[in-house]
Design an enzyme around this catalytic site. Structure first.
Site, PDB file in Angstrom:
ATOM      1  N   LYS A 144       0.848  -1.191   0.000  1.00 35.92           N
ATOM      2  CA  LYS A 144       0.000   0.000   0.000  1.00 35.92           C
ATOM      3  C   LYS A 144       0.879   1.234   0.000  1.00 35.92           C
ATOM      4  CE  LYS A 144      -2.388  -1.423   3.635  1.00 35.92           C
ATOM      5  NZ  LYS A 144      -3.414  -1.473   4.719  1.00 35.92           N
TER       6      LYS A 144
ATOM      7  N   ASP B 283       5.883  -1.326  14.191  1.00 42.29           N
ATOM      8  CA  ASP B 283       4.631  -1.812  14.770  1.00 42.29           C
ATOM      9  C   ASP B 283       4.787  -2.178  16.242  1.00 42.29           C
ATOM     10  OD1 ASP B 283       2.332  -1.708  13.237  1.00 42.29           O
ATOM     11  OD2 ASP B 283       2.863  -3.451  12.047  1.00 42.29           O
TER      12      ASP B 283
ATOM     13  N   LEU C 155      -8.817  -6.006  13.530  1.00 41.62           N
ATOM     14  CA  LEU C 155      -9.251  -7.298  13.016  1.00 41.62           C
ATOM     15  C   LEU C 155      -9.140  -7.308  11.499  1.00 41.62           C
ATOM     16  CD1 LEU C 155     -12.450  -7.832  15.222  1.00 41.62           C
ATOM     17  CD2 LEU C 155     -10.063  -8.410  15.746  1.00 41.62           C
ATOM     18  N   GLY C 156      -8.248  -8.136  11.012  1.00 42.07           N
ATOM     19  CA  GLY C 156      -8.061  -8.304   9.580  1.00 42.07           C
ATOM     20  C   GLY C 156      -7.460  -9.670   9.345  1.00 42.07           C
TER      21      GLY C 156
ATOM     22  N   GLY D 292      -9.809  -4.444   8.337  1.00 41.89           N
ATOM     23  CA  GLY D 292     -10.748  -4.874   7.304  1.00 41.89           C
ATOM     24  C   GLY D 292     -11.976  -5.580   7.850  1.00 41.89           C
ATOM     25  N   ILE D 293     -11.782  -6.543   8.765  1.00 43.90           N
ATOM     26  CA  ILE D 293     -12.915  -7.247   9.359  1.00 43.90           C
ATOM     27  C   ILE D 293     -13.640  -6.338  10.339  1.00 43.90           C
ATOM     28  CG2 ILE D 293     -13.611  -9.215  10.777  1.00 43.90           C
ATOM     29  CD1 ILE D 293     -11.130 -10.699   9.728  1.00 43.90           C
ATOM     30  N   GLY D 294     -12.880  -5.644  11.167  1.00 44.67           N
ATOM     31  CA  GLY D 294     -13.478  -4.782  12.169  1.00 44.67           C
ATOM     32  C   GLY D 294     -14.347  -3.685  11.589  1.00 44.67           C
ATOM     33  N   GLU D 295     -13.949  -3.172  10.433  1.00 46.38           N
ATOM     34  CA  GLU D 295     -14.693  -2.068   9.826  1.00 46.38           C
ATOM     35  C   GLU D 295     -15.866  -2.532   8.975  1.00 46.38           C
ATOM     36  OE1 GLU D 295     -11.927   0.468   7.686  1.00 46.38           O
ATOM     37  OE2 GLU D 295     -10.422   0.120   9.240  1.00 46.38           O
ATOM     38  N   HIS D 296     -15.736  -3.706   8.349  1.00 48.51           N
ATOM     39  CA  HIS D 296     -16.694  -4.072   7.303  1.00 48.51           C
ATOM     40  C   HIS D 296     -17.569  -5.281   7.617  1.00 48.51           C
ATOM     41  CE1 HIS D 296     -14.690  -1.094   4.856  1.00 48.51           C
ATOM     42  NE2 HIS D 296     -13.548  -1.727   4.983  1.00 48.51           N
TER      43      HIS D 296
END
EC number: 2.7.2.1
Length: 373
Positions: A16, A144, A203-204, A322-326
């Site tokens: 990215k 990180d 969460l992704g 990605g999981i947490g948002e969608h």
């Protein structure tokens, strides 16, 4: 002439990028290359212009970065890149702040590859490629692990002898750039919550939780490597160490076989036998797909309850990634498991590791300018 900052976030199979205006951090261009090493694809935009194109089959990170830079060159509106910021998953105990990259820094970070085998090599490959392709501009490493570097020893030690801890066998924690951004967003937009006790859930495909008290990391679910804690897309998460010994000693799995199984064949993929993609699992009618999602949500809640204990309570819960948002059904399932904790605020905040890296890197470059480096 517009001064710019290039931010690169290299994953195991993705790259990215964002180009920011140096002064106001306005986004000049952004995009990503996905499926690096296989059917690589670039999607990018600059202003109103967008590009979607396939790269050569099997393109590596250097080829991905070259494609990104070609896009930037085509849309360069008199930009001058002041520096390149890189996400580095593991900084060990030596790197607890972003730093200018030097040959010694690179050697130190290469030594940490065994602790983050899915990520560290690609993070460092992006630095090497940018040095060749971008030119003589400073590279900044953003870590990180840094956000968790000041944990109380109760949260950084394993229950093993001290000499092993002193040799680096300890809990580090990851996703720190994401959590630093969450803390920054809370401070700006939710100051009351920022001052309280918050669990942030990144969460992704990689997944972890972080306990934030007053915007500082208190505890987190990942440990020495990015394998521990929650089950993830293809990673097992927490597993009895004795089970790994048994698989290696009695089932003849071997070190490489065990590593491949734990990192690449487990998690949602291993539980479902179908996919590590949550969207695919949510639309599947297979019983094992539903089981994998139920298992994941339960583990998120169980670990969240443990982190609430680390803080002595819970005032807020933030979903990101990605999981947490969608994946709203996953969020709902997690919250249903945590109803016994009483009332707390629930937020969804969009992840923006690239902007966090830009903020950190700009400070490093400004300090270097002051010191004449």
């Amino acid at each position: 002439m517009i001064e710019a900052l290039l931010v690169l976030n290299a994953g195991s199979s993705s790259l990215k990028f964002q180009v920011f205006g140096y002064q106001r951090l306005t986004v000049l261009a952004e995009g990503k290359v996905v499926r690096i090493g296989a059917e690589a694809h670039l999607s990018a935009r600059a202003g109103t212009d967008a590009l979607n194109r396939d790269l050569t089959i099997g393109a590596d990170h250097e080829a991905a970065l070259k494609a990104v830079l070609e896009f930037i060159d085509l849309h360069d509106d008199n930009w001058r890149v002041r520096g390149v910021a890189h996400r580095i998953v593991h900084g060990g105990t030596a790197y607890t702040e972003p730093v200018l990259v030097s040959p010694q820094v690179m050697r130190d970070l290469e030594a940490l590859i065994p602790l983050a085998p899915l990520h560290q090599p690609h993070n460092l490959a992006a630095i090497a490629a940018s040095e060749q392709l971008v030119g003589n501009v400073p590279d900044v490493a953003c870590f990180d692990t840094a956000f968790h570097a000041h944990h109380d020893e109760r949260f950084s030690r394993f229950a093993i002898p001290r000499d092993l801890h002193d040799q680096g066998v300890r809990r580090y924690g990851f996703h720190g750039l994401s959590y630093a951004w969450i803390a920054r967003e809370l401070a700006q937009h939710h100051p009351r919550l920022h001052g309280g006790r918050v669990i942030a859930a990144h969460l992704g495909n990689g997944a972890s939780l972080c306990a934030l008290s007053g915007g500082k990391s208190v505890d987190t679910t990942m440990g020495m490597t990015a394998l521990d804690g929650l089950p993830m897309g293809t990673r097992a998460g927490a597993i009895d160490a004795g089970a790994v010994i048994y698989m290696m000693r009695d089932l003849g799995m071997g070190i490489e076989g065990a590593e491949t199984m734990l990192y690449e064949q487990s998690g949602l993929l291993g539980l479902s036998g179908l996919s590590n993609d949550v969207e695919a699992l949510m639309t599947s009618t297979a019983p094992d797909a539903a089981f994998a999602l139920d298992y994941f949500a339960l583990k998120v809640a169980q670990f969240a309850a443990a982190l609430a204990t680390s803080m002595g309570g819970l005032d807020g819960f933030v979903f990101t990634g990605g999981i947490g948002e969608h994946a709203e059904p996953v969020r709902r399932a997690v919250m249903n498991h945590l109803r016994f904790l009483g009332n707390f605020e629930v937020l969804v905040i969009t992840a923006n590791e690239e902007r966090e890296m830009a903020i950190q890197s700009r400070a490093v470059l400004a300090q270097a300018d002051q010191e004449g480096l």
